[in-house]
Each structure stands twice: as C-alpha cells, then as structure tokens.
Scaffold this motif. Structure first.
Motif, mmCIF file in Angstrom:
data_model
loop_
_atom_site.group_PDB
_atom_site.id
_atom_site.type_symbol
_atom_site.label_atom_id
_atom_site.label_comp_id
_atom_site.label_asym_id
_atom_site.label_seq_id
_atom_site.Cartn_x
_atom_site.Cartn_y
_atom_site.Cartn_z
ATOM 1 N N ASP A 157 -37.635 73.274 -124.577
ATOM 2 C CA ASP A 157 -36.718 72.486 -123.762
ATOM 3 C C ASP A 157 -35.972 71.521 -124.691
ATOM 4 O O ASP A 157 -36.386 71.285 -125.825
ATOM 5 C CB ASP A 157 -37.494 71.687 -122.704
ATOM 6 N N GLN A 158 -34.889 70.957 -124.212
ATOM 7 C CA GLN A 158 -34.072 70.077 -125.034
ATOM 8 C C GLN A 158 -34.866 68.865 -125.504
ATOM 9 O O GLN A 158 -35.506 68.164 -124.716
ATOM 10 C CB GLN A 158 -32.836 69.609 -124.236
ATOM 11 N N GLY A 159 -34.822 68.631 -126.816
ATOM 12 C CA GLY A 159 -35.494 67.472 -127.396
ATOM 13 C C GLY A 159 -37.005 67.586 -127.426
ATOM 14 O O GLY A 159 -37.685 66.604 -127.733
ATOM 15 N N ARG A 160 -37.539 68.765 -127.138
ATOM 16 C CA ARG A 160 -38.990 68.946 -127.103
ATOM 17 C C ARG A 160 -39.434 69.942 -128.168
ATOM 18 O O ARG A 160 -38.634 70.751 -128.665
ATOM 19 C CB ARG A 160 -39.424 69.462 -125.727
ATOM 20 N N ASN A 201 -32.693 61.024 -125.583
ATOM 21 C CA ASN A 201 -33.342 62.287 -125.277
ATOM 22 C C ASN A 201 -34.729 62.133 -124.658
ATOM 23 O O ASN A 201 -35.360 63.123 -124.352
ATOM 24 C CB ASN A 201 -33.465 63.134 -126.566
ATOM 25 N N SER A 202 -35.160 60.906 -124.473
ATOM 26 C CA SER A 202 -36.491 60.648 -123.902
ATOM 27 C C SER A 202 -37.551 61.459 -124.631
ATOM 28 O O SER A 202 -38.389 62.118 -124.021
ATOM 29 C CB SER A 202 -36.499 60.977 -122.389
ATOM 30 N N SER A 203 -37.500 61.427 -125.940
ATOM 31 C CA SER A 203 -38.393 62.240 -126.760
ATOM 32 C C SER A 203 -39.289 61.349 -127.601
ATOM 33 O O SER A 203 -38.987 60.170 -127.838
ATOM 34 C CB SER A 203 -37.586 63.165 -127.672
ATOM 35 N N LEU A 211 -38.101 66.364 -135.323
ATOM 36 C CA LEU A 211 -38.022 67.397 -134.296
ATOM 37 C C LEU A 211 -38.083 68.799 -134.920
ATOM 38 O O LEU A 211 -38.814 69.664 -134.450
ATOM 39 C CB LEU A 211 -36.736 67.240 -133.483
ATOM 40 N N SER A 212 -37.307 69.024 -135.968
ATOM 41 C CA SER A 212 -37.299 70.358 -136.587
ATOM 42 C C SER A 212 -38.662 70.704 -137.183
ATOM 43 O O SER A 212 -39.132 71.842 -137.062
ATOM 44 C CB SER A 212 -36.217 70.418 -137.668
ATOM 45 N N SER A 218 -45.201 73.911 -134.131
ATOM 46 C CA SER A 218 -45.656 74.468 -132.847
ATOM 47 C C SER A 218 -45.780 75.988 -132.917
ATOM 48 O O SER A 218 -46.743 76.571 -132.416
ATOM 49 C CB SER A 218 -44.690 74.078 -131.727
ATOM 50 N N VAL A 219 -44.796 76.635 -133.549
ATOM 51 C CA VAL A 219 -44.866 78.091 -133.709
ATOM 52 C C VAL A 219 -46.036 78.466 -134.614
ATOM 53 O O VAL A 219 -46.768 79.416 -134.338
ATOM 54 C CB VAL A 219 -43.538 78.625 -134.271
ATOM 55 N N LEU A 220 -46.215 77.716 -135.690
ATOM 56 C CA LEU A 220 -47.335 77.985 -136.590
ATOM 57 C C LEU A 220 -48.669 77.839 -135.859
ATOM 58 O O LEU A 220 -49.562 78.689 -136.007
ATOM 59 C CB LEU A 220 -47.269 77.030 -137.785
#
Length: 270
Positions: A157-160, A201-203, A211-212, A218-220
C-alpha cells in the motif's frame, strides 16, 4: 796399484747408479702409509653412498645418446629428441595444458550457469503470462543477471512496507524457483523522487531511504521466514530514488521507479 784403483772406481760408480732405488722405495712406503692413514680416518656413509649411486643411475638412464642427436648425459648437446625435450619446454607445455584445463572448466561452468538462468527466465515468463501479470511483474536478462521487477502497487500500500496478501502466491512461486539455485540473489527497493514525510503519508518511515530499504527487507523476510530459504544466498538494499528507470517528471515514470527488483546474479563472466 793402478789396477786396484780402477776396480775401486768401478765399484763406487755402480753403487752410485743404484741409489735412486732407495729413494723410490722410501716414496712408495710413504704413499702406502699415507693411504692407510687416510682410509683409517675415513668413515663410509652408506646412505649418502646410496643417494649418489641412485643419482648417477638416473642420470645415465635419462640421458639420450649424443650419436642420435640426443641431449646426452650432461644435456649440453644442441639438439633434442622428442623423448627428452629440454626442461624449460616441458614446463611451458605443462603450464599451457593446465591453463587450457582451467579454461575448459570455467567455460563449462559458465554454460551451466547460463542454462540455469535462461530456464529460470522462461519459467517466470510463462507464469506471468498464465496469470496475466504483465502489468505487475517484468523479467529481463541484463548483464548482472536475471532481473525480476515487481510493481510497488502489486506488493505494498502507499507509504507502507508490509506485503499485501495478494502478493503471497507470486512470491511463493519465485521462492520455489530460487530454492535449488546456487547463485546469490539481490533484493533492492526503489522509490520515486517525491519527498517522503511521516505527516503527509502517515507512515512510520522517515524518508524514501528508509521506505525503500524496509520494502526490500519485507520481501527478504518472506523468503526466509515463510519459505525457509537459506539466508546465505541473499542480500538486500534500499536505493530510494537514486536509480530511476523512468522519468520522474511524469506520473507514469514515477510509477515505474516505485519498485522492488529481485536479481539472480551472474557469478561467472565469459
């Protein structure tokens, strides 16, 4: 009186001629004593004697006949036969053969790697086509390896940085393909150049760098925790907006830049 004098002179002359025999006998005696003493002082080392004998035997066996234009025992002849080439030429030939063997082994390893990468790319392309994911997942063969690009909308999702539920099946499919690979895999997160702040972005992330990196992680984590892949074959990084693939001045370009790339790296180069 004259007769006696003549006889005495003849006798003395004969004695004078035989005196050299006394000197010769003394010399022979001294030489005999000298060699006896030298022999008594010397001690024969059986091991050293065997080494010398073996060395001489090897030299005579290996030497060619000079009459046959060989190198001879001393190796000083100008001509060499195929049976006894000079040591320098033998060494160069051995080095050339060893280098050729290593080259063949490297070539075989490179071909094996390329075959695995092309097979992997073919399977992924087929999966994308069968599941109609052409707008979400892209695969390309690049110099550094097979690059699988996943759109950020497909994963997050955006910013997540938390993975969407709908991405699990695709990531599980990729994990099944990675399980038997022997090459390292790099997971890299990317964003566009729009400044990222917590307030807008409330992140929980401070900026695009965080973020990147969090998205790549997260994928790892999915591969390691859920699919139980070996962590030794992975690496991850976040690059924010430093490696764009699209024009950040347009929305379509920014969308291309917001991505996660999974690269199966080439270990060998031709």
């Amino acid at each position: 009186m004259r007769t006696r004098a003549k006889r005495r002179g003849r006798k003395e002359s004969g004695d004078h001629r035989d005196r050299w025999m006394i000197t010769y006998a003394d010399l022979i005696t001294l030489l005999l004593i000298f060699f006896v003493v030298m022999y008594a002082m010397s001690s024969l080392d059986a091991k050293k004697y065997e080494v010398v004998v073996q060395s001489l035997q090897d030299t005579f066996r290996k030497g060619d006949s000079i009459l046959e234009q060989g190198s001879g025992i001393t190796g000083t002849a100008d001509h060499y036969t195929s049976k006894n080439p000079p040591a320098a030429k033998q060494s160069a030939a051995d080095k050339k053969e060893a280098g050729s063997t290593k080259l063949n082994e490297r070539e075989q390893a490179f071909r094996k790697q390329e075959k695995e990468l092309q097979n992997l790319m073919g399977v992924i392309q087929k999966y994308i086509s069968e599941n109609k994911l052409e707008n979400q997942i892209f695969v390309a063969d690049q110099p550094r390896g097979i690059v699988i690009t996943l759109n950020d909308r497909f994963l997050f999702d955006q910013g997540r940085a938390a993975l969407k539920q709908g991405s699990a099946n695709t990531l599980s499919k990729l994990a099944s393909l990675f399980r038997d690979l022997k090459t390292p895999i790099s997971i890299e997160g990317h964003t566009d150049n729009i400044p990222f702040t917590r307030t807008t972005n409330s992140s929980i992330y401070k900026d695009n760098w965080e973020l990147s990196g969090a998205r790549a992680l997260s994928v790892l984590r999915f591969f390691l925790d859920r699919e139980q892949l070996s962590p030794s074959g992975f690496q991850y990084a976040g690059y924010a907006d430093t490696r764009p693939v699209g024009d950040n001045s347009t929305e379509a370009g920014r969308q291309k830049n917001r991505r996660v790339e999974i690269t199966v790296l080439r270990q060998l180069q031709q």
